[in-house]
Design an enzyme around this catalytic site. Structure first.
Site, PDB file in Angstrom:
ATOM      1  N   ASN A   9      57.686  35.064  77.696  1.00 23.66           N
ATOM      2  CA  ASN A   9      58.036  35.177  76.652  1.00 23.66           C
ATOM      3  C   ASN A   9      59.498  34.070  76.963  1.00 23.66           C
ATOM      4  OD1 ASN A   9      58.991  34.549  73.968  1.00 23.66           O
ATOM      5  ND2 ASN A   9      58.853  36.559  73.296  1.00 23.66           N
ATOM      6  N   TRP A  10      59.358  33.000  76.836  1.00 24.89           N
ATOM      7  CA  TRP A  10      60.629  32.557  76.811  1.00 24.89           C
ATOM      8  C   TRP A  10      61.840  32.604  75.934  1.00 24.89           C
ATOM      9  CZ3 TRP A  10      59.832  26.789  79.739  1.00 24.89           C
ATOM     10  CH2 TRP A  10      58.916  27.118  80.173  1.00 24.89           C
ATOM     11  N   LYS A  11      60.914  33.334  74.651  1.00 22.66           N
ATOM     12  CA  LYS A  11      62.482  33.510  73.595  1.00 22.66           C
ATOM     13  C   LYS A  11      62.804  31.789  72.683  1.00 22.66           C
ATOM     14  CE  LYS A  11      62.282  38.340  74.315  1.00 22.66           C
ATOM     15  NZ  LYS A  11      63.723  39.387  74.730  1.00 22.66           N
ATOM     16  N   HIS A  96      56.231  40.792  68.092  1.00 22.16           N
ATOM     17  CA  HIS A  96      56.845  40.948  69.462  1.00 22.16           C
ATOM     18  C   HIS A  96      58.404  41.650  67.539  1.00 22.16           C
ATOM     19  CE1 HIS A  96      59.994  40.610  71.646  1.00 22.16           C
ATOM     20  NE2 HIS A  96      59.284  39.971  72.409  1.00 22.16           N
ATOM     21  N   GLU A  98      61.284  40.958  67.442  1.00 24.31           N
ATOM     22  CA  GLU A  98      61.850  40.426  67.269  1.00 24.31           C
ATOM     23  C   GLU A  98      61.934  39.676  65.905  1.00 24.31           C
ATOM     24  OE1 GLU A  98      62.937  38.342  70.352  1.00 24.31           O
ATOM     25  OE2 GLU A  98      64.109  39.858  71.763  1.00 24.31           O
ATOM     26  N   GLU A 168      56.237  47.639  74.691  1.00 23.19           N
ATOM     27  CA  GLU A 168      57.498  47.258  74.023  1.00 23.19           C
ATOM     28  C   GLU A 168      58.331  48.370  73.758  1.00 23.19           C
ATOM     29  OE1 GLU A 168      58.321  43.188  71.912  1.00 23.19           O
ATOM     30  OE2 GLU A 168      57.971  43.634  70.811  1.00 23.19           O
ATOM     31  N   GLY A 174      66.291  43.739  76.435  1.00 24.66           N
ATOM     32  CA  GLY A 174      66.954  42.956  76.870  1.00 24.66           C
ATOM     33  C   GLY A 174      68.621  44.090  76.839  1.00 24.66           C
ATOM     34  N   SER A 214      62.134  45.111  79.875  1.00 27.99           N
ATOM     35  CA  SER A 214      63.106  44.946  81.206  1.00 27.99           C
ATOM     36  C   SER A 214      62.279  45.039  82.696  1.00 27.99           C
ATOM     37  CB  SER A 214      64.015  45.894  81.321  1.00 27.99           C
ATOM     38  OG  SER A 214      65.157  45.251  79.518  1.00 27.99           O
ATOM     39  N   GLY A 235      60.300  39.451  79.509  1.00 28.84           N
ATOM     40  CA  GLY A 235      61.380  38.103  78.859  1.00 28.84           C
ATOM     41  C   GLY A 235      62.587  37.374  79.734  1.00 28.84           C
ATOM     42  N   GLY A 236      63.915  37.841  79.957  1.00 31.88           N
ATOM     43  CA  GLY A 236      64.500  37.141  80.558  1.00 31.88           C
ATOM     44  C   GLY A 236      64.281  36.576  82.234  1.00 31.88           C
TER      45      GLY A 236
END
Length: 252
Positions: A9-11, A96, A98, A168, A174, A214, A235-236
């Protein structure tokens, strides 16, 4: 057998040049290495058509980060399931944390989106999980149970087998915090049991459940080795090929 999946997921990251470069690197990696899992990415919506052009042979699954609960109409800024289907996107993330936190999405919204996605032949990746406060209060089992039932229990057995669930824990997104493999497995097994309670164990055993909190190169293998964890929503670490490829290789 359940699908094994590593999804990135590049967000809201990467300009168009950097996004294109990472997609080309990822394609080259995929074509030159044997992978024992499916590889998916969810780039910003602006880059979905570019991704489909680059991955023209479907080497990499392409997913939207969200989609509208409405079929069409006066919903400025929204993207419909029809639009995604028309450019051969594989599916969409739905619910998600967010989107829930910043846009007020509820499990009922997610239910409508999931049904629309399935109607259009898209794969819904349904995200759920508890906050730190809910975890500390010992409410995590009940929270995840309610999220699963409201979002999914209107589906038929055949439909739910097409859904991918991404657990999640919000407190581990994050933050650098990660649920232990045992904590993650405990909730994954709980989700599978919830599905089995309505649809039977045979159906539940076909649903892929990913962990999304994470995941990094140094913990991916231990997390993915748990019996009810079928991969990760990353994610990151999905923004750098070096990290993302090592997570993919956790299945080798």
């Amino acid at each position: 057998m359940r699908r094994k999946i590593v999804a990135g997921n590049w967000k809201m990251n990467k300009n168009v040049i950097d996004a294109q470069q990472l997609m080309i690197q990822l394609l080259s990696y995929k074509n030159n290495n044997t992978t024992n899992c499916e590889v998916w990415i969810a780039p910003p919506s602006l880059y979905l058509m570019m991704a489909k052009d680059i991955f023209e042979k479907d080497e990499i699954g392409v997913f939207s980060q969200d989609m509208s609960e409405h079929e069409s109409g006066a919903y400025t800024g929204e993207i419909s399931a029809d639009m995604l289907e028309s450019i051969d996107v594989n599916g969409s993330l739905i619910g998600h944390s967010e989107r829930r936190q910043y846009h007020g999405e509820t499990d009922s919204h997610c239910n409508r989106k999931i049904k629309l996605a399935l109607d259009k032949g898209l794969i819904p990746v349904y995200c759920n999980g508890e906050t730190l406060e809910q975890r500390k209060a010992g409410q995590h089992f009940e929270v995840v149970k309610n999220q699963t039932e409201v979002a999914l229990f209107t589906l038929s057995a055949e439909e739910i087998k097409k859904v991918v669930i991404a657990y999640e824990p919000v407190w581990a997104i994050g933050t650098g915090e990660t649920a232990t493999p045992e904590q993650a497995q405990e909730i994954h097994a709980h989700i599978r049991n919830i599905i089995a309670s309505k649809y039977g164990q045979e159906v539940a055993d076909e649903v892929s459940i990913l962990y999304g909190g994470s995941v990094k190169p140094d913990n991916a293998k231990e997390i993915f080795s748990q019996p009810d964890i079928d991969g990760g929503l990353i994610g990151g670490a999905a923004l750098k090929l070096e990290d993302f490829s090592k997570i993919i290789e956790a299945f080798n």
